[in-house]
Design an enzyme around this catalytic site. Structure first.
Site, PDB file in Angstrom:
ATOM      1  N   ASP A   1      29.068 -56.785 -52.943  1.00 47.76           N
ATOM      2  CA  ASP A   1      30.374 -56.708 -52.303  1.00 47.76           C
ATOM      3  C   ASP A   1      31.474 -56.196 -53.229  1.00 47.76           C
ATOM      4  O   ASP A   1      32.244 -57.007 -53.756  1.00 47.76           O
ATOM      5  CB  ASP A   1      30.762 -58.103 -51.781  1.00 47.76           C
TER       6      ASP A   1
ATOM      7  N   GLU B   1      29.298 -62.386 -41.160  1.00 44.31           N
ATOM      8  CA  GLU B   1      30.422 -63.298 -41.397  1.00 44.31           C
ATOM      9  C   GLU B   1      31.069 -63.769 -40.090  1.00 44.31           C
ATOM     10  O   GLU B   1      32.282 -63.742 -39.930  1.00 44.31           O
ATOM     11  CB  GLU B   1      31.462 -62.635 -42.304  1.00 44.31           C
TER      12      GLU B   1
ATOM     13  N   GLU C   1      40.340 -56.252 -54.049  1.00 47.56           N
ATOM     14  CA  GLU C   1      39.954 -57.624 -53.708  1.00 47.56           C
ATOM     15  C   GLU C   1      39.347 -58.350 -54.907  1.00 47.56           C
ATOM     16  O   GLU C   1      39.657 -59.513 -55.155  1.00 47.56           O
ATOM     17  CB  GLU C   1      38.947 -57.603 -52.549  1.00 47.56           C
TER      18      GLU C   1
HETATM   19  O1  GCW Z   1      34.019 -58.875 -49.147  1.00 44.65           O
HETATM   20  C1  GCW Z   1      34.128 -59.390 -47.927  1.00 44.65           C
HETATM   21  C2  GCW Z   1      35.562 -59.747 -47.830  1.00 44.65           C
HETATM   22  C3  GCW Z   1      35.971 -59.964 -46.410  1.00 44.65           C
HETATM   23  C4  GCW Z   1      35.602 -58.710 -45.619  1.00 44.65           C
HETATM   24  C5  GCW Z   1      34.112 -58.479 -45.749  1.00 44.65           C
HETATM   25  C6  GCW Z   1      33.670 -57.216 -45.055  1.00 44.65           C
HETATM   26  C7  GCW Z   1      36.742 -57.801 -43.755  1.00 44.65           C
HETATM   27  O2  GCW Z   1      35.784 -60.864 -48.622  1.00 44.65           O
HETATM   28  O3  GCW Z   1      37.346 -60.200 -46.383  1.00 44.65           O
HETATM   29  O4  GCW Z   1      35.978 -58.817 -44.288  1.00 44.65           O
HETATM   30  O5  GCW Z   1      33.769 -58.346 -47.085  1.00 44.65           O
HETATM   31  O6  GCW Z   1      33.580 -56.202 -45.737  1.00 44.65           O
HETATM   32  O7  GCW Z   1      33.420 -57.240 -43.876  1.00 44.65           O
END
Ligand code: GCW
Length: 718
Positions: free
Chosen positions: A381, A307, A409
């Protein structure tokens, strides 16, 4: 005696009662209110009003403090604490000479550094309760266990408890930014007030450490994995040191996230290539600097090449090259590196679920000894339900740190009551078959399956500066449950819920009978109204709050259709051998089970298979009707939670009762929003009616698609 006129007396009485503070949740599960059962209260009082605690370290002071506020609160009576042993009813002892004189050397010898005993022994004719350990930290953990027994009204009779944690590293991960916003945080701003540190030590820091120690958490990563290199500058390190000093008596070590490009950003180098000698030298000197300030610094957590975060791949190196370079520099100080497996390729893969395994499995033998690969519980995730990550069991030579998400989340932020122990347990109890039957994820992460000396569990914190720490009062249960399971993953969700409810609200059996099942069912309920039958990643874009099955902008593997694959034929992602073949990443027993539509557990059906709308489910319903059934039962279950909660109105503090009541109303509204949006959206493909025994959606799909929200918490901007 002063005589008051009646009217004045009534006024005084009114004033006095209005001063009785409502429970604002700040004390968490460490409320220490007087024992409710009067018979037990008498027993406890006669046994525990006089306590001996030996030693004089900072940790021993913390123990004394906890006994003082804990026991005197619980017994509603001043408790006498002395350092010398003279016939007290409770002894807390850590030195081997005391163990010897009490005749318990053999038992204490067996204990590890964090373990303890709580036993009963007749001493000078008196039944004495002894908390014994080899170390002060062990005694602190034992003290919290002892207090928990009193809080939950246990009888001490012939007590014989021996405890040691199952994992060595039990960590919270804070996704806290230096500007005090919290990524995916729903309980206010970060509790770290960098501006007033290092000079101002907020009482909250101490209470945070107490709460963590009470459930056995022994480390905290202070900063977001989307890291800021500034935390590694002297200006911030002095603040980190202040926190480390405040936490130390409670056995809580401090860790930081390392931004891989820090040598360039704050070090003035032109590269962060892990194989470049000047880069390694920069990190070594930075790490030596940190240890000179914080001798027990825990180490680093790293998100690299994911990311947008920089990492070794930017320089043509791999994850092991990056992790090894850092780990070499922390190794001789006793630190560890936790290298995350949550990675994204720059190119969109055929199946996002396969990525981490594909990148990390080939590197299994390449990591240094003090490195954990930190793996999320599932391959996508933190979804409401995911099958366990295929890396569990697959990495043999590398210790895996489990990463759970405590913050919600993908589970309604801090407004939905979702008790997460069943989610954690489901993963921990899954059998990987790595070494035959019984090779559970729990045994992988506690190090016993592959004989690792370091082992661990991390939980992404749900803590903020809200008065009650977690926003939703029941969010505290998830912090508690995470800690208890990191200590011992064999504990049951039921036991943990029972402990937490008794400590947080009341020991009233009538209350427990209503609220315990509510907690235990809440995760399944959320799965049903959000993403039943193996559906996943259907949340709205970016903020992830609420439904968004229609989200189709951005990278394909960030869209919902990528995951649901709805079409005129059916629904679900084909990850079987006829599709992406992600099933092949599991050991054969698991892979075979998931691979066949017939044997795949229905809760994972649409995770692994593209299933026709008229496919006949075990219930006899068609897939479409089963989907409707799940969404409706999920939303109905929230209404039932509201009815049940109403029953406990008079049993607990009014402020907390009302808070939960209002949040349940939000949850009920949002469950209907989820249900209607998802079904109306999928109906476009199934072309079938929602059975008419269900209340029909009162809004159109278009209405739901056009809802706009601004400044949803947990992300920056918008
Ligand atoms: O699920 C995603 C989240 C991000 C997060 C990422 C991760 C911290 O939406 O906000 O970043 O995972 O775990 O690195």
């Amino acid at each position: 005696m002063i005589k008051l006129k009646p009217i004045f007396a009534i006024a005084v009485l009114f004033f006095a009662t209005s001063l009785v503070k409502a429970d604002d949740g700040y004390r968490l599960w460490l409320r220490y209110v007087p024992v409710e059962d009067s018979k037990l209260m008498n027993e406890y009082r006669s046994q525990f009003t006089s306590v001996a605690i030996s030693g004089n370290s900072e940790t021993v002071s913390a123990i004394k403090n906890e006994i003082k506020i804990g026991l005197s609160g619980l017994l509603d009576k001043e408790v006498e604490i002395s350092s010398t042993f003279k016939n007290q009813g409770l002894l807390i002892v850590t030195s081997s000479s005391e163990h010897k004189s009490l005749g318990i050397s053999e038992e204490t010898e067996r204990l590890g550094n964090e373990g303890y005993l709580i036993i009963e022994k007749k001493i000078n004719g008196k039944n004495t309760i002894i908390v014994a350990s080899k170390t002060d930290i062990g005694a602190l953990y034992g003290t919290f266990h002892f207090l928990r027994l009193v809080q939950t009204q246990q009888s001490f009779g012939k007590i014989n408890i021996e405890e040691s944690p199952k994992t060595t590293h039990r960590l919270l991960n804070h996704w806290d930014n230096l500007d005090r916003t919290v990524e995916r945080g729903y309980a206010g701003f970060s509790i770290w007030d960098w501006h007033t540190l290092p000079d101002y030590i907020d009482q909250r820091y101490i209470d945070y450490a107490r709460a963590n120690a009470s459930i056995g958490i022994n480390g905290t990563v202070l900063t977001n994995v989307n890291a800021n290199a500034l935390i590694l500058t002297p200006e911030y390190l002095i603040k980190v040191k202040a926190l480390a000093d405040a936490f130390r008596p409670y056995g809580l070590k401090v860790y930081l996230t390392a931004r891989f490009s820090a040598p360039v950003e704050i070090g003035g180098l032109t590269t962060a290539d892990p194989l470049d000698a000047s880069v390694a030298a920069w990190w070594k000197s930075k790490i030596d600097e940190i240890y000179s300030m914080i001798p027990d610094f825990g180490g680093f957590l790293v998100k690299a090449n994911s990311e947008g975060q920089p990492g070794p791949q930017n320089y043509g190196r791999n994850h092991a090259d990056g992790a090894n370079m850092l780990s070499t520099a922390v190794a001789h100080h006793g630190g560890v590196v936790m290298w995350r497996a949550f990675v994204y390729d720059n190119n969109v893969p055929d199946d996002r679920a396969k990525q981490a395994y594909n990148e990390f499995k080939p590197l299994d033998k390449r990591f240094n000894e003090n490195i954990f690969v930190q793996v999320k519980n599932g391959a996508i995730d933190f979804q409401p339900r995911e099958p366990f990550h295929p890396l569990f069991g697959a990495l043999e030579h590398t210790p895996i740190m489990m990463e759970f998400q405590i913050t919600q989340e993908y589970l309604g932020c801090a407004t939905h009551l979702v008790y997460l122990a069943p989610l954690f347990k489901e993963c921990l109890e899954s059998d990987t078959y790595a070494k035959g039957k019984g090779s559970t994820v729990g045994k992988v992460i506690d190090g016993s399956l592959h004989n690792h000396t370091i082992s661990g569990m991390a939980g992404v914190a749900n803590i903020g500066n809200d008065r009650n720490w977690t926003g939703h009062p029941f969010g505290q249960a998830n912090w508690f449950a995470f800690g208890r399971l990191a200590w011992n993953h064999n504990l049951s969700s039921e036991q943990i819920a029972d402990e937490w409810l008794r400590m947080t609200f009341t020991n009233n059996e009538k209350f427990l009978k209503v609220v315990e099942p509510m907690m235990l069912n809440s995760r399944e309920t959320a799965v049903n109204y959000m993403t039943p039958l193996g559906l996943h990643h259907q949340m709205a874009r970016n903020h992830h709050w609420g439904p968004g099955p229609w989200v189709n902008v951005g990278r394909p593997d960030w869209t919902s259709p990528y995951y649901h694959r709805a079409d005129s034929v059916g629904l679900g992602f084909n990850r079987s051998s006829t599709g992406s073949n992600a099933v092949a990443q599991y050991f054969p027993e698991v892979s075979d089970k998931f691979n066949s539509v017939k044997t795949c557990p229905e809760e994972f059906l649409l995770w692994f298979h593209h299933v026709p709308w008229n496919y006949s489910m075990k219930s006899g319903r068609s897939l479409w009707n089963e989907l409707c059934y799940n969404y409706y039962s999920g939303a109905d279950a929230v209404t039932q939670m509201q009815t049940n909660w109403q029953k406990v109105e008079k049993m607990i503090d009014n402020e907390q009762f009302n808070q939960v009541k209002q949040l349940l109303a939000i949850q009920a509204k949002e469950a209907v929003w989820w249900r209607n949006s998802m079904l109306l959206y999928f109906q476009q493909f199934s072309k079938q009616p929602i059975p008419n025994n269900y209340e029909q959606p009162d809004k159109t799909l278009e209405y739901y698609e056009n809802l706009k929200f601004h400044f949803v918490p947990g992300i920056k901007g918008e």
